[in-house]
Design an enzyme around this catalytic site. Structure first.
Site, PDB file in Angstrom:
ATOM      1  N   HIS A  37      -8.768   4.720  -1.326  1.00 52.66           N
ATOM      2  CA  HIS A  37      -7.478   3.860  -1.031  1.00 52.66           C
ATOM      3  C   HIS A  37      -7.368   3.073  -2.351  1.00 52.66           C
ATOM      4  O   HIS A  37      -7.191   1.794  -2.229  1.00 52.66           O
ATOM      5  CB  HIS A  37      -7.453   3.528   0.172  1.00 52.66           C
TER       6      HIS A  37
ATOM      7  N   CYS B  76       0.844  -1.363   0.203  1.00 55.80           N
ATOM      8  CA  CYS B  76       0.144   0.066   0.052  1.00 55.80           C
ATOM      9  C   CYS B  76       0.928   1.336  -0.108  1.00 55.80           C
ATOM     10  O   CYS B  76       0.354   2.306  -0.333  1.00 55.80           O
ATOM     11  CB  CYS B  76      -0.790   0.133   1.127  1.00 55.80           C
TER      12      CYS B  76
END
Length: 391
Positions: A338, A83
């Protein structure tokens, strides 16, 4: 050495785009950034991405994307750090410009999580955990963060309601952001009654699955930056003053402290030192809040709040408009969205536009210095960037 400046930014709206490919999303963001930079084209392209190999069955992503965008021939490659891939791409692009290897670099991030069904995306994201010691037992990324959140609640005496104030404020800010995936306000009642995902994490504690792309243009030297500013009619120069990265163990069992992201502590310390500032100088910050617990740990491990006090300070109104620093006016990962490999680039683009004074959403109070914080895994790897308005 010449300084590194930001001269352009481009973002796509984040969402579940079943009719758009990663190529088209990245191309859209890239050309928006080039246009924002007065038509300045890059010498090289760096792309943050986590899941293309798994969900898209696509490696060699750099050439694929620049070819589709009409820039065939440029050096282009993918950077992967779970991420934190977007932050790692910014780190890499900064190094290319700072070293003089390239004068103009487009740093981008793109993710297409809807290339797979939810279970496939969940499995792909879980690969940020340790495959031999965690993933093999069927743990999900949400499950790992749930263990951390439960431990934090029990150690410091917090309730579910204390954590609900994080998503409440993120949805408020996102309601102003045209790029946000969830641009709508919510209520404490809705947050507390949302479906349980992994106890104690509920739906509103977690960032959504989505697609998106963001690009920033970095240039070497003040002269080039001023040329772009003159061409675009802007009177603000923004320097990418420093970027730093650090790591921790991938498996949680090996951590010295389950409630401290040591990679964040180290990366922040190095980024602040390299920029020649202190944390007290930071006016605005975009921090990584994939889950409510992540946001609170970020505030503490960066150094904005004492350990164990972030939820209390947040509930009291700290880090909002008029405070220092102001935090996550984009809506954060929680509500802005995200798209994992692009998130770190979104953060830098948003902080850059806040410093310029023309962010299209909820505006900060004329900040001079900004910090961005992007992590991969459960704090396994962290990238921290410091941006400031040039004097």
């Amino acid at each position: 050495m010449e300084k590194v400046y930001l001269v352009g930014a481009g973002m796509t709206k984040i969402g579940r785009f079943f009719d758009k490919s990663a190529r088209s999303l990245f191309s859209e963001a890239l050309w928006k950034a080039i246009e924002d930079a007065g038509g300045l084209r890059p010498d090289a392209v760096v792309i943050g991405n986590m899941t293309s190999s798994v969900l898209m069955e696509q490696d060699d992503l750099g050439p694929l994307l620049v070819d589709f965008a009409g820039l065939r021939g440029l050096p282009a490659f993918k950077v992967e750090a779970a991420c934190g891939s977007g932050g790692a791409a910014v780190y890499t692009g900064y190094a290319l410009v700072k070293s003089g290897l390239a004068d103009v670099v487009a740093v981008g991030g793109v993710e297409k999580l809807t290339e797979g069904v939810t279970s496939e995306a969940t499995k792909a994201l879980a690969q940020a955990s340790d495959a031999q010691y965690e993933l093999i037992y069927g743990v999900t990324f949400t499950g790992l963060n749930a263990m951390v959140m439960r431990y934090y609640m029990e150690k410091f005496g917090y309730t579910r309601e204390d954590f609900a104030y994080w998503p409440l404020r993120m949805h408020e800010y996102a309601s102003y952001n045209p790029y946000a995936q969830l641009p709508r306000k919510t209520t404490l009642e809705a947050i507390l009654n949302s479906p349980l995902i992994a106890d104690p994490i509920r739906l509103f504690d977690a960032s959504p699955i989505g697609d998106g792309a963001a690009v920033v243009i970095l240039v070497r030297g003040e002269e080039r930056a001023r040329e772009v500013a003159k061409k675009t009619g802007r009177d603000v120069l923004v320097e990418l003053a420093s970027v730093a990265m650090a790591t921790d163990s991938v498996d949680l069992a090996s951590r010295r402290d389950l409630l401290t992201m040591e990679s964040t502590v180290t990366a922040t310390r190095e980024a602040v030192k390299r920029a020649g500032i202190s944390l007290k100088d930071v006016d605005y910050a975009e921090v990584h809040d994939a889950f409510s617990i992540t946001g609170f740990l970020a505030l503490e491990d960066i150094g904005f709040a004492p350990k164990g006090e972030a939820p209390k300070l947040w509930r009291e109104g700290r880090f909002a408009k008029g405070d220092k620093p102001e935090v996550n006016f984009s809506g954060g990962l929680k509500a802005r969205g995200h798209p994992v490999g692009a998130t770190g680039v979104y953060q830098v683009a948003e902080a850059y536009l806040q410093l310029r004074g023309d962010f299209p959403g909820y505006k900060a109070s004329s900040p001079e210095t900004a910090l961005t914080h992007n992590i991969g895994g459960v704090g396994t790897i962290t990238a921290v960037s410091v941006l400031r308005r040039a004097k």
